[in-house]
Design a protein around this motif. Sequence first.
Motif, mmCIF file in Angstrom:
data_model
loop_
_atom_site.group_PDB
_atom_site.id
_atom_site.type_symbol
_atom_site.label_atom_id
_atom_site.label_comp_id
_atom_site.label_asym_id
_atom_site.label_seq_id
_atom_site.Cartn_x
_atom_site.Cartn_y
_atom_site.Cartn_z
ATOM 1 N N LEU A 41 0.826 -1.215 0.000
ATOM 2 C CA LEU A 41 0.000 0.000 0.000
ATOM 3 C C LEU A 41 0.857 1.260 0.000
ATOM 4 N N LEU A 42 1.994 1.222 0.743
ATOM 5 C CA LEU A 42 2.875 2.397 0.769
ATOM 6 C C LEU A 42 3.440 2.686 -0.614
ATOM 7 N N LEU A 43 3.919 1.633 -1.295
ATOM 8 C CA LEU A 43 4.430 1.839 -2.651
ATOM 9 C C LEU A 43 3.326 2.313 -3.594
ATOM 10 N N TYR A 44 2.151 1.750 -3.429
ATOM 11 C CA TYR A 44 1.020 2.165 -4.280
ATOM 12 C C TYR A 44 0.675 3.640 -4.072
ATOM 13 N N ILE A 45 0.645 4.061 -2.803
ATOM 14 C CA ILE A 45 0.293 5.460 -2.494
ATOM 15 C C ILE A 45 1.330 6.416 -3.071
ATOM 16 N N VAL A 46 2.624 6.068 -2.923
ATOM 17 C CA VAL A 46 3.681 6.956 -3.443
ATOM 18 C C VAL A 46 3.571 7.102 -4.949
ATOM 19 N N LEU A 47 3.442 5.964 -5.661
ATOM 20 C CA LEU A 47 3.332 6.026 -7.116
ATOM 21 C C LEU A 47 2.039 6.716 -7.549
ATOM 22 N N ALA A 48 0.952 6.429 -6.856
ATOM 23 C CA ALA A 48 -0.328 7.031 -7.223
ATOM 24 C C ALA A 48 -0.334 8.536 -6.981
ATOM 25 N N LEU A 49 0.346 8.995 -5.905
ATOM 26 C CA LEU A 49 0.439 10.448 -5.658
ATOM 27 C C LEU A 49 1.140 11.148 -6.811
ATOM 28 N N ILE A 50 2.270 10.562 -7.219
ATOM 29 C CA ILE A 50 3.016 11.163 -8.335
ATOM 30 C C ILE A 50 2.160 11.195 -9.597
ATOM 31 N N LEU A 51 1.496 10.072 -9.887
ATOM 32 C CA LEU A 51 0.647 10.020 -11.084
ATOM 33 C C LEU A 51 -0.557 10.952 -10.959
ATOM 34 N N SER A 52 -1.118 11.099 -9.761
ATOM 35 C CA SER A 52 -2.279 11.977 -9.571
ATOM 36 C C SER A 52 -1.925 13.429 -9.880
ATOM 37 N N PHE A 53 -0.769 13.865 -9.341
ATOM 38 C CA PHE A 53 -0.358 15.241 -9.614
ATOM 39 C C PHE A 53 -0.045 15.443 -11.094
ATOM 40 N N TYR A 54 0.657 14.493 -11.690
ATOM 41 C CA TYR A 54 1.045 14.645 -13.096
ATOM 42 C C TYR A 54 -0.174 14.617 -14.014
ATOM 43 N N VAL A 55 -1.014 13.594 -13.841
ATOM 44 C CA VAL A 55 -2.185 13.457 -14.711
ATOM 45 C C VAL A 55 -3.164 14.608 -14.481
ATOM 46 N N PHE A 66 -2.465 17.645 -13.449
ATOM 47 C CA PHE A 66 -1.891 18.876 -14.007
ATOM 48 C C PHE A 66 -1.996 18.889 -15.529
ATOM 49 N N LYS A 67 -1.667 17.774 -16.149
ATOM 50 C CA LYS A 67 -1.682 17.719 -17.611
ATOM 51 C C LYS A 67 -3.104 17.749 -18.166
ATOM 52 N N SER A 68 -4.001 17.002 -17.555
ATOM 53 C CA SER A 68 -5.364 16.922 -18.097
ATOM 54 C C SER A 68 -6.137 18.216 -17.932
ATOM 55 N N SER A 69 -5.737 19.039 -16.939
ATOM 56 C CA SER A 69 -6.443 20.306 -16.736
ATOM 57 C C SER A 69 -5.856 21.443 -17.564
ATOM 58 N N GLY A 70 -4.696 21.220 -18.188
ATOM 59 C CA GLY A 70 -4.039 22.292 -18.926
ATOM 60 C C GLY A 70 -4.885 22.816 -20.071
ATOM 61 N N ASP A 71 -5.433 21.912 -20.860
ATOM 62 C CA ASP A 71 -6.258 22.330 -21.997
ATOM 63 C C ASP A 71 -7.517 23.043 -21.530
ATOM 64 N N MET A 72 -8.142 22.525 -20.472
ATOM 65 C CA MET A 72 -9.342 23.159 -19.933
ATOM 66 C C MET A 72 -9.046 24.570 -19.441
ATOM 67 N N LYS A 73 -7.936 24.723 -18.695
ATOM 68 C CA LYS A 73 -7.567 26.045 -18.177
ATOM 69 C C LYS A 73 -7.283 27.020 -19.316
ATOM 70 N N GLU A 74 -6.576 26.568 -20.339
ATOM 71 C CA GLU A 74 -6.248 27.433 -21.474
ATOM 72 C C GLU A 74 -7.504 27.907 -22.192
ATOM 73 N N ARG A 75 -8.464 27.024 -22.384
ATOM 74 C CA ARG A 75 -9.706 27.404 -23.067
ATOM 75 C C ARG A 75 -10.536 28.359 -22.223
ATOM 76 N N LEU A 76 -10.570 28.127 -20.900
ATOM 77 C CA LEU A 76 -11.291 29.051 -20.019
ATOM 78 C C LEU A 76 -10.611 30.423 -19.994
ATOM 79 N N ASP A 77 -9.274 30.452 -20.070
ATOM 80 C CA ASP A 77 -8.554 31.733 -20.138
ATOM 81 C C ASP A 77 -8.927 32.489 -21.414
ATOM 82 N N TYR A 78 -9.080 31.768 -22.528
ATOM 83 C CA TYR A 78 -9.504 32.413 -23.775
ATOM 84 C C TYR A 78 -10.880 33.061 -23.599
#
Length: 345
Positions: free
Chosen positions: A52-66, A68-80
């Motif tokens: 579970l500890l290894l899962y949480i560490v890897l999942a935290l990293i993936l949660s922040f990365y995914v 951040f990346k998945s919201s980039g397009d949404m944020k850019e369009r809302l800024d427009y």
Amino acid sequence: MFKRFSSIRFSYIRSHLNGLFLTTVTLLSILLTIYVLIEPAWINVTSIFVFLLLYIVLALILSFYVGFKSSGDMKERLDYLSVLITQFANGNYSSRVYFNEDDEITRIGNELNELGEKLQNQVKSLQRMADEKSDFAKSAHKAAVIEERQRLARDLHDAVSQQLFALTMMSEAAVKQMDKKPELAKEQMQEVAMVALKAQTEMRALLLHLRPVHLSGEPLAVGIRNLIDELKQRSSLEFLLTVDDDLNLSETTEEHVFRIIQESLSNTLRHANATEVKLQLGQRTNELFLHISDNGNGFAIGQDADRKTSYGLKTMKERSEELGGTFSVRSNVGEGTYIDIRIPS
């Protein structure tokens, strides 16, 4: 800082972290249930928590990365969309936004584009109505002249005439005290000088209103410079003038802008007690920008007790809106007055 964490990008990250928490609780429950009920040799408490500890560490990293990346397009369009709304608020109704996606944000962008087109058509209609109104105003010029004469007569009676009467009374009183009480006579003569200066300023402002409303065929830039040159000869004001020479405006727009400048300078002469006036007039992309400011007394917005000043500001605002433009005034007591006008062109 807290506002930043409430942005849509961090909302995406929080949703991934919520999913991580629920998944972790679910896995922990399943593994502990297997361990308690079946007790297989390959599983124990240590292996469960290491997994579970290894899962949480890897999942935290993936949660922040995914997130951040998945919201980039949404944020850019809302800024427009935000920039487009700001452009509309500033009077630039020709701005548009286009998206390739087929979703709700694209639908909102298309609706804003339609709104901008309608506002642009309304501005053209307002300007066309202003042209028609100008033609009608020329036919009613005689009635306007009579009304203006009546207004000037009222102003002369309310201000200059009363000040001249006060000058007469104070001068006579000073003459009577000249031999008996020279110090008192000196004070009264100083008051006479102050009242005379005030009457002179009031008269200059009224003479400014006597100038023709129409430019008589002159370009707007030439008419403004002639007006400023005339005021320099009649007052001690210092002018900082910046006017584009290649303005491309309709006759109605030029007359309205010229009259707005007249009204503003008249207010400055009569009420501001200023020493410097700054005037900028230029044509930007799709708009005409006019800025007038002074270093005078200023006033509290919404609490100005001077009815004539309020009337002058109201007149300038109405003329701006007749052309489909926006009018804003900023002022504080002792900090001068700043007027910005934007008119679509």
